[in-house]
Design a protein around this motif. Structure first.
Motif, PDB file in Angstrom:
ATOM      1  N   SER A  48       0.838  -1.204   0.000  1.00  0.00           N
ATOM      2  CA  SER A  48       0.000   0.000   0.000  1.00  0.00           C
ATOM      3  C   SER A  48       0.868   1.248   0.000  1.00  0.00           C
ATOM      4  N   ARG A  49       1.889   1.257   0.849  1.00  0.00           N
ATOM      5  CA  ARG A  49       2.800   2.407   0.920  1.00  0.00           C
ATOM      6  C   ARG A  49       3.551   2.595  -0.395  1.00  0.00           C
ATOM      7  N   MET A  50       3.944   1.480  -1.034  1.00  0.00           N
ATOM      8  CA  MET A  50       4.634   1.576  -2.324  1.00  0.00           C
ATOM      9  C   MET A  50       3.727   2.246  -3.345  1.00  0.00           C
ATOM     10  N   LEU A  51       2.440   1.864  -3.384  1.00  0.00           N
ATOM     11  CA  LEU A  51       1.502   2.475  -4.320  1.00  0.00           C
ATOM     12  C   LEU A  51       1.345   3.968  -4.038  1.00  0.00           C
ATOM     13  N   LEU A  52       1.164   4.304  -2.781  1.00  0.00           N
ATOM     14  CA  LEU A  52       0.989   5.703  -2.406  1.00  0.00           C
ATOM     15  C   LEU A  52       2.238   6.521  -2.733  1.00  0.00           C
ATOM     16  N   ASN A  53       3.399   5.978  -2.413  1.00  0.00           N
ATOM     17  CA  ASN A  53       4.642   6.685  -2.717  1.00  0.00           C
ATOM     18  C   ASN A  53       4.861   6.823  -4.219  1.00  0.00           C
ATOM     19  N   ALA A  54       4.510   5.783  -4.978  1.00  0.00           N
ATOM     20  CA  ALA A  54       4.646   5.852  -6.440  1.00  0.00           C
ATOM     21  C   ALA A  54       3.813   7.004  -6.979  1.00  0.00           C
ATOM     22  N   TYR A  55       2.602   7.157  -6.472  1.00  0.00           N
ATOM     23  CA  TYR A  55       1.784   8.277  -6.943  1.00  0.00           C
ATOM     24  C   TYR A  55       2.339   9.615  -6.453  1.00  0.00           C
ATOM     25  N   TYR A  56       2.575   9.746  -5.151  1.00  0.00           N
ATOM     26  CA  TYR A  56       2.998  11.040  -4.627  1.00  0.00           C
ATOM     27  C   TYR A  56       4.364  11.463  -5.164  1.00  0.00           C
ATOM     28  N   ASP A  57       5.260  10.510  -5.397  1.00  0.00           N
ATOM     29  CA  ASP A  57       6.577  10.840  -5.947  1.00  0.00           C
ATOM     30  C   ASP A  57       6.507  11.244  -7.418  1.00  0.00           C
ATOM     31  N   HIS A  58       5.483  10.783  -8.124  1.00  0.00           N
ATOM     32  CA  HIS A  58       5.365  11.033  -9.568  1.00  0.00           C
ATOM     33  C   HIS A  58       4.018  11.674  -9.915  1.00  0.00           C
ATOM     34  N   SER A  59       3.472  12.441  -8.994  1.00  0.00           N
ATOM     35  CA  SER A  59       2.115  12.968  -9.184  1.00  0.00           C
ATOM     36  C   SER A  59       1.988  13.829 -10.439  1.00  0.00           C
ATOM     37  N   ALA A  60       2.986  14.614 -10.756  1.00  0.00           N
ATOM     38  CA  ALA A  60       2.899  15.466 -11.947  1.00  0.00           C
ATOM     39  C   ALA A  60       2.840  14.619 -13.214  1.00  0.00           C
ATOM     40  N   GLU A  61       3.695  13.591 -13.297  1.00  0.00           N
ATOM     41  CA  GLU A  61       3.690  12.717 -14.479  1.00  0.00           C
ATOM     42  C   GLU A  61       2.381  11.943 -14.594  1.00  0.00           C
ATOM     43  N   VAL A  62       1.886  11.463 -13.449  1.00  0.00           N
ATOM     44  CA  VAL A  62       0.626  10.704 -13.445  1.00  0.00           C
ATOM     45  C   VAL A  62      -0.521  11.603 -13.912  1.00  0.00           C
ATOM     46  N   ASP A  63      -0.604  12.797 -13.362  1.00  0.00           N
ATOM     47  CA  ASP A  63      -1.671  13.717 -13.762  1.00  0.00           C
ATOM     48  C   ASP A  63      -1.538  14.118 -15.234  1.00  0.00           C
ATOM     49  N   ASP A  64      -0.306  14.257 -15.723  1.00  0.00           N
ATOM     50  CA  ASP A  64      -0.116  14.552 -17.145  1.00  0.00           C
ATOM     51  C   ASP A  64      -0.632  13.417 -18.014  1.00  0.00           C
ATOM     52  N   GLU A  65      -0.425  12.170 -17.586  1.00  0.00           N
ATOM     53  CA  GLU A  65      -0.950  11.013 -18.326  1.00  0.00           C
ATOM     54  C   GLU A  65      -2.472  11.060 -18.390  1.00  0.00           C
ATOM     55  N   ILE A  66      -3.086  11.380 -17.278  1.00  0.00           N
ATOM     56  CA  ILE A  66      -4.552  11.447 -17.248  1.00  0.00           C
ATOM     57  C   ILE A  66      -5.031  12.544 -18.190  1.00  0.00           C
ATOM     58  N   ARG A  67      -4.451  13.729 -18.058  1.00  0.00           N
ATOM     59  CA  ARG A  67      -4.854  14.858 -18.921  1.00  0.00           C
ATOM     60  C   ARG A  67      -4.695  14.520 -20.402  1.00  0.00           C
ATOM     61  N   ALA A  68      -3.615  13.832 -20.738  1.00  0.00           N
ATOM     62  CA  ALA A  68      -3.336  13.509 -22.133  1.00  0.00           C
ATOM     63  C   ALA A  68      -4.384  12.570 -22.733  1.00  0.00           C
ATOM     64  N   HIS A  69      -5.109  11.856 -21.889  1.00  0.00           N
ATOM     65  CA  HIS A  69      -6.084  10.884 -22.381  1.00  0.00           C
ATOM     66  C   HIS A  69      -7.533  11.322 -22.183  1.00  0.00           C
ATOM     67  N   LEU A  70      -7.739  12.523 -21.706  1.00  0.00           N
ATOM     68  CA  LEU A  70      -9.104  13.032 -21.541  1.00  0.00           C
ATOM     69  C   LEU A  70      -9.598  13.621 -22.854  1.00  0.00           C
ATOM     70  N   ARG A  71     -10.793  13.297 -23.196  1.00  0.00           N
ATOM     71  CA  ARG A  71     -11.419  13.860 -24.401  1.00  0.00           C
ATOM     72  C   ARG A  71     -12.669  14.617 -23.962  1.00  0.00           C
ATOM     73  N   ASN A  72     -12.675  15.929 -24.208  1.00  0.00           N
ATOM     74  CA  ASN A  72     -13.809  16.786 -23.839  1.00  0.00           C
ATOM     75  C   ASN A  72     -14.078  16.778 -22.328  1.00  0.00           C
ATOM     76  N   TRP A  73     -13.055  16.540 -21.539  1.00  0.00           N
ATOM     77  CA  TRP A  73     -13.154  16.572 -20.082  1.00  0.00           C
ATOM     78  C   TRP A  73     -11.959  17.322 -19.544  1.00  0.00           C
ATOM     79  N   THR A  74     -12.079  17.776 -18.314  1.00  0.00           N
ATOM     80  CA  THR A  74     -10.941  18.348 -17.596  1.00  0.00           C
ATOM     81  C   THR A  74     -10.771  17.559 -16.309  1.00  0.00           C
ATOM     82  N   MET A  75      -9.613  17.647 -15.730  1.00  0.00           N
ATOM     83  CA  MET A  75      -9.347  16.948 -14.461  1.00  0.00           C
ATOM     84  C   MET A  75     -10.355  17.386 -13.389  1.00  0.00           C
TER      85      MET A  75
END
Length: 148
Positions: A48-75
């Motif tokens: 669980s901690r590994m998952l949380l750290n993976a997100y928090y350590d790379h939150s900008a990259e993760v959010d960029d991935e989400i944004r890049a795949h949104l169509r007609n939506w915003t975060m």
């Protein structure tokens, strides 16, 4: 000695803690400490901690991935449950220690079905599938038999 949770439970507990973090601005280390002291019902183990750290350590990259795949939506329009599930699953797929994108996607879909709105799981599944394909995250197929 720390309990080792089944992966499904570890992912769900990581999700619950990450989701609770969306309502405040407490640093992850402090949230983990508070959680460990006060929440026996939803323990956070090493995975669980590994998952949380993976997100928090790379939150900008993760959010960029989400944004890049949104169509007609915003975060900002994404339901909080779906966004949290997407963040953890993408972090697991791209920055996690295991290379099991299919498992990460399936678990994300199940969490969305449990905690999200009725049809949100389809969106989560589609977006995560697109991220996996774009990054070539195909789980190794069973070896095919040699030519006869």
């Amino acid at each position: 000695m720390e309990n080792i949770l089944p992966r499904r439970q570890a992912r769900e507990n990581a999700f619950l803690l990450a989701f609770s973090q969306t309502f405040g601005d407490v640093p992850l280390d402090e949230a983990l400490l508070n959680h460990a002291e006060n929440d026996e019902e939803y323990p956070v183990d090493a995975f669980s901690r590994m998952l949380l750290n993976a997100y928090y350590d790379h939150s900008a990259e993760v959010d960029d991935e989400i944004r890049a795949h949104l169509r007609n939506w915003t975060m900002e329009r994404l339901p909080r449950v779906s966004l949290t599930v997407l963040r953890l699953a993408i972090a697991e797929m791209l920055f996690g220690e295991e290379n099991k994108p299919g498992v990460a996607i399936n678990e994300a879909v199940e969490l969305t079905k449990k905690y999200g709105a009725d049809e949100d799981y389809q969106f989560v599944n589609g977006l995560l599938g697109a991220v996996a394909r774009e990054h070539g995250l195909e789980e190794e197929a069973a070896p095919e038999s040699a030519e006869l």
